[in-house]
Motif scaffolding. Structure first.
Motif, PDB file in Angstrom:
ATOM      1  N   ILE A   1      30.251 -29.388 -28.584  1.00  0.00           N
ATOM      2  CA  ILE A   1      30.437 -28.255 -27.679  1.00  0.00           C
ATOM      3  C   ILE A   1      30.133 -26.934 -28.380  1.00  0.00           C
ATOM      4  O   ILE A   1      29.547 -26.015 -27.796  1.00  0.00           O
ATOM      5  N   LEU A   2      30.490 -26.846 -29.669  1.00  0.00           N
ATOM      6  CA  LEU A   2      30.374 -25.584 -30.398  1.00  0.00           C
ATOM      7  C   LEU A   2      29.140 -25.507 -31.298  1.00  0.00           C
ATOM      8  O   LEU A   2      29.028 -24.574 -32.092  1.00  0.00           O
ATOM      9  N   HIS A   3      28.215 -26.456 -31.168  1.00  0.00           N
ATOM     10  CA  HIS A   3      27.125 -26.499 -32.151  1.00  0.00           C
ATOM     11  C   HIS A   3      26.270 -25.231 -32.139  1.00  0.00           C
ATOM     12  O   HIS A   3      25.697 -24.860 -33.154  1.00  0.00           O
ATOM     13  N   ASP A   4      26.193 -24.547 -31.010  1.00  0.00           N
ATOM     14  CA  ASP A   4      25.379 -23.334 -30.924  1.00  0.00           C
ATOM     15  C   ASP A   4      26.205 -22.050 -30.914  1.00  0.00           C
ATOM     16  O   ASP A   4      25.699 -20.990 -30.540  1.00  0.00           O
ATOM     17  N   VAL A   5      27.473 -22.123 -31.344  1.00  0.00           N
ATOM     18  CA  VAL A   5      28.311 -20.932 -31.289  1.00  0.00           C
ATOM     19  C   VAL A   5      27.771 -19.818 -32.189  1.00  0.00           C
ATOM     20  O   VAL A   5      28.015 -18.637 -31.953  1.00  0.00           O
ATOM     21  N   GLY A   6      26.991 -20.174 -33.189  1.00  0.00           N
ATOM     22  CA  GLY A   6      26.417 -19.175 -34.085  1.00  0.00           C
ATOM     23  C   GLY A   6      25.445 -18.234 -33.405  1.00  0.00           C
ATOM     24  O   GLY A   6      25.095 -17.176 -33.966  1.00  0.00           O
ATOM     25  N   LYS A   7      25.003 -18.583 -32.189  1.00  0.00           N
ATOM     26  CA  LYS A   7      24.125 -17.661 -31.453  1.00  0.00           C
ATOM     27  C   LYS A   7      24.811 -16.341 -31.149  1.00  0.00           C
ATOM     28  O   LYS A   7      24.137 -15.340 -30.865  1.00  0.00           O
ATOM     29  N   LEU A   8      26.142 -16.339 -31.226  1.00  0.00           N
ATOM     30  CA  LEU A   8      26.842 -15.074 -31.038  1.00  0.00           C
ATOM     31  C   LEU A   8      26.497 -14.075 -32.133  1.00  0.00           C
ATOM     32  O   LEU A   8      26.635 -12.860 -31.939  1.00  0.00           O
ATOM     33  N   GLY A   9      26.046 -14.571 -33.283  1.00  0.00           N
ATOM     34  CA  GLY A   9      25.673 -13.682 -34.383  1.00  0.00           C
ATOM     35  C   GLY A   9      24.205 -13.317 -34.397  1.00  0.00           C
ATOM     36  O   GLY A   9      23.771 -12.529 -35.243  1.00  0.00           O
ATOM     37  N   VAL A  10      23.423 -13.882 -33.491  1.00  0.00           N
ATOM     38  CA  VAL A  10      21.994 -13.587 -33.416  1.00  0.00           C
ATOM     39  C   VAL A  10      21.791 -12.428 -32.451  1.00  0.00           C
ATOM     40  O   VAL A  10      22.373 -12.417 -31.361  1.00  0.00           O
ATOM     41  N   PRO A  11      20.992 -11.445 -32.811  1.00  0.00           N
ATOM     42  CA  PRO A  11      20.766 -10.319 -31.897  1.00  0.00           C
ATOM     43  C   PRO A  11      20.294 -10.795 -30.528  1.00  0.00           C
ATOM     44  O   PRO A  11      19.398 -11.645 -30.424  1.00  0.00           O
ATOM     45  N   THR A  12      20.894 -10.227 -29.500  1.00  0.00           N
ATOM     46  CA  THR A  12      20.549 -10.631 -28.138  1.00  0.00           C
ATOM     47  C   THR A  12      19.072 -10.393 -27.846  1.00  0.00           C
ATOM     48  O   THR A  12      18.441 -11.162 -27.114  1.00  0.00           O
ATOM     49  N   ARG A  13      18.496  -9.358 -28.423  1.00  0.00           N
ATOM     50  CA  ARG A  13      17.086  -9.066 -28.165  1.00  0.00           C
ATOM     51  C   ARG A  13      16.184 -10.202 -28.630  1.00  0.00           C
ATOM     52  O   ARG A  13      15.107 -10.410 -28.061  1.00  0.00           O
ATOM     53  N   LEU A  14      16.614 -10.947 -29.657  1.00  0.00           N
ATOM     54  CA  LEU A  14      15.811 -12.080 -30.106  1.00  0.00           C
ATOM     55  C   LEU A  14      15.989 -13.284 -29.182  1.00  0.00           C
ATOM     56  O   LEU A  14      15.034 -14.001 -28.903  1.00  0.00           O
ATOM     57  N   LEU A  15      17.215 -13.498 -28.720  1.00  0.00           N
ATOM     58  CA  LEU A  15      17.441 -14.626 -27.814  1.00  0.00           C
ATOM     59  C   LEU A  15      16.734 -14.434 -26.481  1.00  0.00           C
ATOM     60  O   LEU A  15      16.371 -15.404 -25.817  1.00  0.00           O
ATOM     61  N   ARG A  16      16.556 -13.172 -26.080  1.00  0.00           N
ATOM     62  CA  ARG A  16      15.952 -12.878 -24.775  1.00  0.00           C
ATOM     63  C   ARG A  16      14.573 -12.225 -24.901  1.00  0.00           C
ATOM     64  O   ARG A  16      14.050 -11.695 -23.921  1.00  0.00           O
TER      65      ARG A  16
END
Length: 455
Positions: free
Chosen positions: A284-299
């Protein structure tokens, strides 16, 4: 039961009529009204003690239903008198959800019917004589039979009300899971009730029997506290997952499904319940580290530069740091850090090889790729489960652990899988494809398994 459906009301009315029938058939022998009154007061007190300030403003869930007193009544009294013990306490018990009236009637009816049935079975097997003896080895046989009947009646009644009032699908209630969850605590309470009955019939009378209640109640309180702690753990996990879903809506629902598949693999491997739960949390938590990735990169609408991709690939390390202080996650933390490692050493962040990759991480890697391939997105249809499994087999030994792949295949054969339909906006799909995070529909499954399960 916020607004009780008509069929559920009829079901409750039928249970109330059955309870009245249990109470009506008074025996020819004199009824020990003193014992009935004392046990009824004790049970009502156990229902009300959850309001004691010692337990806090709100008592732990599960503290209200205290079966030892009810089962002691089933072992000591004739069936109608034993059934009567449950009524006052159930009718005055605390009810958190509305409508409170039907809920109190339902609770009183189900307990009355269950206690009455247990008392009849206990009497038919000669239990009262064995308790009065006391012939302890023999007394266990009718007592265990009565406890099983008590648990079975509760399960059957609860199954009906869940299907009619809470709209739980009947297929979800056929596995016997409800009976299995209730059996262990009911058996423990039954042994406490038998101890009460034996002491009650002994030379010291009811006063000695009451001594059983305190340790039993304390043990129930401890178990309820543990239940409360587990609920807090789940709430923590849910909050983290919701935060990830808000930040990266592209993978909404993916984390829960990976957790489910990870738990299926872990259970198929024969891991204990505690480790299965930890592996499920890891999924469930395997991608929780995306909270530390800048949103501009995710989107970002466009391909990621090599430098930006290196930043995104830091999300396992970010996730590991975020959950480092959450003690109950245990091994799940290593799975969060290493779920992008590959058996041949080409993964990240550490390039671990083979068995040096922690077992939970190898489980989550397979579950992650499987859900990526079997989830429908707006830019392509989901791959069939069979095709996804074939691709996992083809990548086994290089990217995935063959043991985990085989465990997933066996688990799916046993339990099946219902892939979700995830509808994303066209903009999200175009942006994701442009970034290089997903392959075009014509890309081979090997690439899709490796890429979609990636950042």
């Amino acid at each position: 039961m916020r607004s009780v459906p008509g069929w559920a009301r009829a079901y409750i009315a039928g249970a109330v009529l059955a309870a009245l029938g249990c109470l009506a058939a008074l025996p020819d022998d004199p009824v020990p009204w003193g014992a009935v009154g004392l046990l009824a007061v004790l049970y009502a007190g156990c229902e009300q003690i959850t309001r004691c300030p010692f337990l806090g403003r709100r008592a732990p869930e599960g503290m209200g239903t205290f079966f030892p007193v009810l089962l002691a009544g089933a072992f000591l009294l004739p069936p109608p008198a034993a059934a009567l013990v449950a009524v006052p306490g159930a009718l005055i018990s605390r009810v958190e959800r509305r409508p409170r009236g039907p809920r109190r009637l339902w609770r009183a009816a189900r307990l009355t019917v269950a206690v009455g049935a247990a008392s009849r079975v206990h009497g038919a097997l000669g239990g009262p004589e064995a308790v009065a003896g006391p012939d302890l080895p023999y007394a266990l046989v009718p007592a265990v039979a009565a406890v099983l009947v008590f648990c079975t009646v509760l399960t059957l009644l609860d199954t009906g009300i869940l299907a009619l009032a809470e709209r739980v699908p009947v297929r979800n209630l056929r596995s016997g899971g409800l009976f299995a969850r209730q059996l262990a605590p009911v058996v423990a309470h039954g042994l406490g009730g038998l101890m009460m009955a034996v002491l009650w019939r002994g030379p010291h009378g009811p006063a000695a029997a009451l001594l059983v209640l305190l340790p039993m109640y304390v043990s129930c309180w401890v178990f309820a506290q543990a239940h409360r702690e587990r609920a807090a753990h789940r709430a923590t996990v849910r909050a983290l997952v919701q935060a990830v879903d808000i930040k990266d809506g592209y993978t909404r629902g993916h984390s829960e499904r990976v957790g489910r598949a990870s738990g299926m693999i872990a259970r198929e491997l024969g891991l204990g319940d505690g480790r299965v739960e930890l592996v499920r949390f890891a999924g469930i938590l395997h991608d929780v580290g995306k909270l530390g990735v800048p949103t501009r990169l995710l989107r970002k609408e466009g391909p990621l530069t090599p430098e930006e991709r290196r930043v995104v690939e830091l999300h396992p390390e970010y996730g590991h740091e975020m959950v480092r202080g959450i003690g109950f996650l245990g091994e799940a933390r290593s799975a969060i850090l290493h779920h992008h490692e590959r058996l041949d050493g080409s993964g990240y962040p550490c390039g671990l090889v083979g068995d040096r990759i922690p077992q939970p991480a190898r489980i989550v890697a397979v579950a992650d790729a499987f859900d990526a391939m079997t989830s429908t997105r707006s830019y392509r249809r989901a791959r069939p489960v069979a095709a996804a499994l074939e691709e996992l087999r083809r990548c086994a030994g290089t990217q995935f652990d063959p043991v985990m792949v085989r465990a997933l295949v066996r688990a799916l054969d046993r339990h099946g899988w219902h892939p979700p339909v995830t509808v994303d906006t066209a903009d999200t799909a175009d942006a994701s494809a442009a970034r290089g995070n997903v392959p075009p529909p014509s890309s081979p499954l090997r690439t899709e398994a490796g890429t979609e399960a990636g950042p």
